[in-house]
Design an enzyme around this catalytic site. Sequence first.
Site, PDB file in Angstrom:
ATOM      1  CG  HIS A   1      -5.483  -2.258  -0.626  1.00 46.16           C
ATOM      2  ND1 HIS A   1      -4.487  -2.028  -1.551  1.00 46.16           N
ATOM      3  CD2 HIS A   1      -5.129  -1.556   0.479  1.00 46.16           C
ATOM      4  CE1 HIS A   1      -3.583  -1.224  -1.038  1.00 46.16           C
ATOM      5  NE2 HIS A   1      -3.939  -0.929   0.192  1.00 46.16           N
ATOM      6  CG  ASP A   2      -7.408  -4.997   4.111  1.00 45.70           C
ATOM      7  OD1 ASP A   2      -6.616  -4.062   3.900  1.00 45.70           O
ATOM      8  OD2 ASP A   2      -8.350  -4.917   4.923  1.00 45.70           O
TER       9      ASP A   2
ATOM     10  CB  SER B   1      -0.943  -0.041   1.205  1.00 44.98           C
ATOM     11  OG  SER B   1      -1.956   0.931   1.087  1.00 44.98           O
TER      12      SER B   1
ATOM     13  CG  ASP C   1      -5.938  -3.351  -4.489  1.00 43.35           C
ATOM     14  OD1 ASP C   1      -6.736  -2.477  -4.102  1.00 43.35           O
ATOM     15  OD2 ASP C   1      -4.758  -3.404  -4.092  1.00 43.35           O
TER      16      ASP C   1
ATOM     17  NE  ARG D   1     -10.831   1.083   9.416  1.00 45.89           N
ATOM     18  CZ  ARG D   1      -9.712   0.522   9.009  1.00 45.89           C
ATOM     19  NH1 ARG D   1      -8.891   1.198   8.237  1.00 45.89           N
ATOM     20  NH2 ARG D   1      -9.412  -0.711   9.367  1.00 45.89           N
TER      21      ARG D   1
END
Length: 583
Positions: A457-458, A257, A423, A326
């Site tokens: 993405h994680d 990232s 992603d 968030r």
Amino acid sequence: LKQPPPARYSGGPLAQRSRLDLVPRGRSQTMRAVLGCAVGVRASAAGRSGSRAGRAIGTLGDARARSAAWRPHRLGCLPATAERDGGVKAVGQGRRHFARAVVDDDEPTYASGDLAGYEVFHHEKPFALATGAVLPEMKIAYETWGELSAKKDNVILLQTGMSASSHASSNAGNRAKGWWEDFIGPGKTLDTRIFFVICTNNLGGCYGSTGPSSLHPDGKPYGSRFPRFEVFDQVAAQFKLLDYLGICKLHAAVGASLGGMQSTCAASRFPDRVGKFVTISACAKSFPGSMAFRHAQRSAIMTDPNWNNGDYYDGALPENGLRLAREIGTITYRSGKEWQDRFGQGRLSEDRIGLQHEFQIEKYLSHQGKKWVNNYDPNSMLWISKAMDGFTLELPGKDGKPCLKAGLAAAMQPALVIGVQHDVLFPVWQQKEIADSLRAAGNKNVVYYELDSTYGHDTFLLNQITIGPAVKGHLEQEPGGAKHLWEEKSATFHDILQGVGELTSAPDMMRCIFRALAKGTDSAPQHELLSATKLLLAAGGLHDKRIDGIFKHKFRSQKQVSMKEFLEIREDLTSGVLETYLP
């Protein structure tokens, strides 16, 4: 129902090794085990990814001063933390902490307000930023794992995402699991048997490094006065830390990232100081899609009435904006395919009353938003995300126009680029762009992997099975691999066995072990003494856990041990050989 009082900002710096897995049960087995370690060098250096997960214990100690933070029971001003001030003196300063949010999931705590045991590098001179602004001084929080080699050539700089602390893995200063716990340790991706791993909290962060919540020289938090900076400044700050530690060149820079942006930046802007680099789910130039998501996150915070243009530290926290920011971010961190498989259209109940949470995905997003409140400083998100938006490694090409090929021309190190097809935040074509630009610039050692993980993405946080072996292989294989590190490790234990082979006296054996590990100095690394002691006393029937207990009781968090101190545990060790160990 009585409404709870609004949350108040409680920011400030937040608080935050390993043995060879050789446990033979006889002298001949001991010899075979150590010789096997030497033979295994070749296989490890070739980048074999299927390494055995040995029994790992947390190594004792780091004699350098570490900060200690109180665990807050309520919000408000708390006792001071002790910070390492440039390696010279410890200073205490009254600061306020984020309270830890109670969570009920098993996901990595990438942003957490209950950290302890990090160290702080204090750069007391003005630090010039690429934006033209200047910080009068700068602090960078960091943590380490493994042992620095005598040549200081085994260092891996682990670079983090936007909201991460330096606590990537448990260590002597903080036994809590870190956000990359499964990747750091003996035999793991970042193998602490041979590598010295450093992880920092980014410049602009709120976990011990200088950021908007830090105190201005006038004694008040910077807030809106904190200068804008670029991703390059975060990398430059990390290299200031390396200068302080006396590290001239990294074995590798590894990041995902924002950290992947930083590792690519480090390789291209500090080419003589980076041996290899790994970039995961990152980019060489931000694109409008991810910029749009981050803009929405900033808007959520900045439209909260409590944001007060960034000067909220003496008032109510803009928690509603932070929570929404968030939630928006979480949407970009995972993939629709994972949520379909995980939640589908599942309901919390069949009752449909008003507009309360009805679906499982709603509850999940709400929970993720609440985790950030009092765990992460809203201003840190604003300032760091702005730096990410402006990121590019382009330099003028032959035609004078911005060009990634020109910008990456200096990054000729062996490179591993990993992208994830699902992603959303950093689309996979951006990682392919990095690999293609490196090859176009002339780099002959570029490896590109494209994963189909539905974690999106994680993936770099959650999928060790797919990420770990690829990274481990790249770090240890030649060229520029770990063969010489394994050979040094093997030679050390060969010297020990050669010296003790004919000895029968316990003191003489311990002196031989110490001299082999001290290499002509007055002290030896505690974790290596521990490993060697286990290796040699296993034949006498002394249980590993008993040896662990003796070392912990005697040396506690010491990093280095003198011969006199080592010999003082002789009676405990030799008496233990004759005893039956009861766990």
